[in-house]
Design a protein around this motif. Structure first.
Motif, PDB file in Angstrom:
ATOM      1  N   PRO A  15       0.803  -1.224   0.000  1.00 44.83           N
ATOM      2  CA  PRO A  15       0.000   0.000   0.000  1.00 44.83           C
ATOM      3  C   PRO A  15       0.835   1.274   0.000  1.00 44.83           C
ATOM      4  CG  PRO A  15       0.139  -0.849   2.215  1.00 44.83           C
ATOM      5  CD  PRO A  15       0.887  -1.831   1.345  1.00 44.83           C
ATOM      6  N   GLN A  16       2.170   1.163  -0.115  1.00 39.38           N
ATOM      7  CA  GLN A  16       2.983   2.373  -0.064  1.00 39.38           C
ATOM      8  C   GLN A  16       2.562   3.358  -1.148  1.00 39.38           C
ATOM      9  OE1 GLN A  16       7.153   2.132   1.035  1.00 39.38           O
ATOM     10  NE2 GLN A  16       6.946  -0.075   1.153  1.00 39.38           N
ATOM     11  N   LEU A  17       2.650   4.636  -0.826  1.00 33.48           N
ATOM     12  CA  LEU A  17       2.099   5.676  -1.683  1.00 33.48           C
ATOM     13  C   LEU A  17       3.059   6.062  -2.795  1.00 33.48           C
ATOM     14  CD1 LEU A  17       0.675   8.009   1.114  1.00 33.48           C
ATOM     15  CD2 LEU A  17      -0.374   5.985   0.083  1.00 33.48           C
ATOM     16  N   PRO A  18       2.550   6.360  -3.983  1.00 30.05           N
ATOM     17  CA  PRO A  18       3.410   6.901  -5.045  1.00 30.05           C
ATOM     18  C   PRO A  18       4.084   8.188  -4.575  1.00 30.05           C
ATOM     19  CG  PRO A  18       1.245   6.310  -5.904  1.00 30.05           C
ATOM     20  CD  PRO A  18       1.144   6.216  -4.404  1.00 30.05           C
ATOM     21  N   LEU A  19       5.304   8.404  -4.981  1.00 28.01           N
ATOM     22  CA  LEU A  19       6.028   9.591  -4.542  1.00 28.01           C
ATOM     23  C   LEU A  19       5.324  10.881  -4.938  1.00 28.01           C
ATOM     24  CD1 LEU A  19       9.731   8.521  -5.229  1.00 28.01           C
ATOM     25  CD2 LEU A  19       8.491   8.518  -3.067  1.00 28.01           C
ATOM     26  N   ALA A  20       4.619  10.866  -6.065  1.00 26.17           N
ATOM     27  CA  ALA A  20       3.930  12.081  -6.503  1.00 26.17           C
ATOM     28  C   ALA A  20       2.886  12.546  -5.489  1.00 26.17           C
ATOM     29  CB  ALA A  20       3.271  11.846  -7.860  1.00 26.17           C
ATOM     30  N   TRP A  21       2.361  11.620  -4.678  1.00 25.81           N
ATOM     31  CA  TRP A  21       1.340  12.001  -3.706  1.00 25.81           C
ATOM     32  C   TRP A  21       1.873  12.942  -2.624  1.00 25.81           C
ATOM     33  CZ3 TRP A  21      -2.768   7.836  -2.171  1.00 25.81           C
ATOM     34  CH2 TRP A  21      -3.377   7.347  -3.329  1.00 25.81           C
ATOM     35  N   TYR A  22       3.162  13.046  -2.494  1.00 21.27           N
ATOM     36  CA  TYR A  22       3.752  13.947  -1.512  1.00 21.27           C
ATOM     37  C   TYR A  22       4.043  15.339  -2.087  1.00 21.27           C
ATOM     38  CZ  TYR A  22       4.450   9.582   1.015  1.00 21.27           C
ATOM     39  OH  TYR A  22       4.254   8.375   1.653  1.00 21.27           O
ATOM     40  N   PHE A  23       3.815  15.520  -3.402  1.00 22.27           N
ATOM     41  CA  PHE A  23       4.198  16.781  -4.050  1.00 22.27           C
ATOM     42  C   PHE A  23       3.125  17.343  -4.982  1.00 22.27           C
ATOM     43  CE2 PHE A  23       7.870  14.062  -3.289  1.00 22.27           C
ATOM     44  CZ  PHE A  23       8.614  14.868  -2.439  1.00 22.27           C
ATOM     45  N   ASP A  24       2.096  16.578  -5.282  1.00 27.04           N
ATOM     46  CA  ASP A  24       1.114  16.948  -6.296  1.00 27.04           C
ATOM     47  C   ASP A  24      -0.034  17.757  -5.681  1.00 27.04           C
ATOM     48  OD1 ASP A  24      -1.540  16.195  -7.928  1.00 27.04           O
ATOM     49  OD2 ASP A  24       0.192  16.091  -9.271  1.00 27.04           O
ATOM     50  N   GLN A  25      -0.314  18.917  -6.257  1.00 29.61           N
ATOM     51  CA  GLN A  25      -1.363  19.787  -5.738  1.00 29.61           C
ATOM     52  C   GLN A  25      -2.740  19.149  -5.891  1.00 29.61           C
ATOM     53  OE1 GLN A  25      -1.035  22.685  -4.086  1.00 29.61           O
ATOM     54  NE2 GLN A  25      -3.252  22.864  -3.848  1.00 29.61           N
ATOM     55  N   GLU A  26      -2.975  18.411  -6.968  1.00 30.06           N
ATOM     56  CA  GLU A  26      -4.276  17.778  -7.160  1.00 30.06           C
ATOM     57  C   GLU A  26      -4.546  16.724  -6.092  1.00 30.06           C
ATOM     58  OE1 GLU A  26      -6.972  15.649 -10.645  1.00 30.06           O
ATOM     59  OE2 GLU A  26      -4.805  15.808 -10.891  1.00 30.06           O
ATOM     60  N   VAL A  27      -3.532  15.954  -5.731  1.00 20.72           N
ATOM     61  CA  VAL A  27      -3.696  14.978  -4.648  1.00 20.72           C
ATOM     62  C   VAL A  27      -4.040  15.693  -3.349  1.00 20.72           C
ATOM     63  CG1 VAL A  27      -2.510  13.248  -3.247  1.00 20.72           C
ATOM     64  CG2 VAL A  27      -2.213  13.256  -5.727  1.00 20.72           C
ATOM     65  N   LEU A  28      -3.356  16.792  -3.077  1.00 19.72           N
ATOM     66  CA  LEU A  28      -3.642  17.543  -1.857  1.00 19.72           C
ATOM     67  C   LEU A  28      -5.080  18.047  -1.853  1.00 19.72           C
ATOM     68  CD1 LEU A  28      -2.794  18.891   0.785  1.00 19.72           C
ATOM     69  CD2 LEU A  28      -1.953  20.826  -0.556  1.00 19.72           C
ATOM     70  N   GLU A  29      -5.578  18.516  -2.983  1.00 17.02           N
ATOM     71  CA  GLU A  29      -6.959  19.008  -3.037  1.00 17.02           C
ATOM     72  C   GLU A  29      -7.953  17.887  -2.737  1.00 17.02           C
ATOM     73  OE1 GLU A  29      -7.201  20.735  -6.902  1.00 17.02           O
ATOM     74  OE2 GLU A  29      -5.956  22.467  -6.371  1.00 17.02           O
TER      75      GLU A  29
END
Length: 373
Positions: A15-29
């Protein structure tokens, strides 16, 4: 309620998260919408406002809303004047019978109703928005989650008993890393021996026990060597104060670390309860707010105990900040190069991390897929 006990549940797909999830504005939204706006929505504890008229402005919202005790009990009010949008109440205190804006003296009752607007011929009837709250163990929530249903079946959560405690103070820290990294480090004990000499001399992670629910996890750790060998100078003072208060008797356990997803951490240490929340400020920034509570005897008459405990807490917090910063920098470097890397989990010390990352994937991935990502 789930008891992992091993990695079997997650053995097929990590279940480890893709690295982009720590930097992507859309994921944060998406996180802000499904985890924070639709999640539990912690706002404070009843002990922060024990008397009528008491208020506590929310530090992570730049004091734009305020927890207040009025005739209805604890409620959440906007702290922004309806006239020229000024912040009215600062910090915490007692408002008396009214909330008065210092700019033009617009005056509201403690339920947010406008009762006075100087030099206006009639009351503009612009009241402050008000939010009713739900409570569990005195923790107050504004969100949609059924908190009692999420946590009430857990004996460990019920042990987080604030009866006889007093609110002491709040510490606010800004951090330059993704908010999830803070929770991830909190949810794994693998680093304690390597990176926390003081904490490792206090807690015994060989005696680790996990408990899980759909929206929470709890880790309980033992006490190390009856507190006879402190791991740092700061923790030595904490050991001495604690043992002196308890007449030489070591505590029954070292700590209970509970998380109510996505961002509420409740920490039990001997004669100490801490509510810690982490709030996103962007993909690469967050703020941590730590509230400290002590039994009345300690809060009123044992300032040395409080000082020693918080010094130890802050020593470990500074070490955790370095861990999170190193992880954030490493992940950012890989992400910028287009490299995707994740390592294995250590079980049982990282089982809670697995549970949390699995939870995050279940909440976020369907919405990302719906957007075509």
């Amino acid at each position: 309620m789930t008891d992992l006990g091993s990695q079997e549940r997650f053995s097929r797909v990590s279940p480890q998260l893709p690295l982009a999830w720590y930097f992507d504005q859309e994921v944060l939204e998406i996180e802000l919408e499904v985890l924070f706006r639709q999640g539990p929505g912690y706002v404070g504890h009843v002990l922060q406002i024990p008397e009528d008229g008491d208020y506590h402005a929310l530090p992570w919202e730049d004091e734009a809303r305020v927890l207040i005790r009025n005739g209805r009990g604890p409620e959440l009010l906007s702290n922004v004047c309806r006239h020229r949008q000024a912040i009215m109440l600062a910090g915490r205190g007692n408002a008396g019978s009214n909330i008065v804006c210092p700019l033009h003296r617009w005056t509201y009752d403690l339920q947010g109703g406008l009762i006075g607007a100087p030099h206006f011929p009639a009351n503009p009837c612009l009241n402050l928005p008000r939010t009713s709250l739900q409570s569990f163990q005195g923790l107050l929530f504004e969100g949609r989650r059924p908190v009692a249903a999420d946590l009430g079946a857990s004996a460990a959560w019920r042990d987080m008993d604030f009866s006889g405690f007093r609110y002491s103070n709040t510490l606010v820290e800004q951090h330059d890393f993704n908010w999830k990294t803070f929770i991830e480090v909190y949810l794994e004990d693998y680093h304690v021996e390597a990176f926390h000499p003081g904490l490792n001399g206090f807690v015994n992670c060989d005696e680790l026990r996990w408990e899980y629910g759909d929206w929470h996890s709890i880790q309980t750790v033992g006490v190390r060597n009856a507190l006879k060998r402190p791991g740092s100078r700061v923790y030595r003072e904490w050991h001495e104060r604690l043992l002196a208060f308890d007449q030489g008797q070591p505590p029954r356990q070292g700590a209970i670390w509970a998380v109510y997803y996505p961002n509420v951490m409740v920490e039990w240490y001997p004669h100490v309860l801490v509510i810690s929340t982490v709030w996103p400020r962007g993909p690469g920034q967050c703020v941590n707010v730590a509230e400290f509570y002590y039994p009345e005897e300690i809060a009123l008459f044992e300032p040395e105990f409080v000082a020693a405990e918080q010094a130890a807490y802050l020593e470990t917090a500074r070490e955790d900040d370095e861990i999170c910063s190193r992880m954030h920098r490493g992940r950012r470097a890989l992400w910028r190069r287009g490299v995707e890397e994740q390592g294995p989990y250590q079980s049982p010390m990282e089982d809670g991390l697995m549970h949390y990352q699995s939870f995050l994937r279940a909440q976020i991935e369907p919405l990302l897929r719906a957007r075509g990502d």
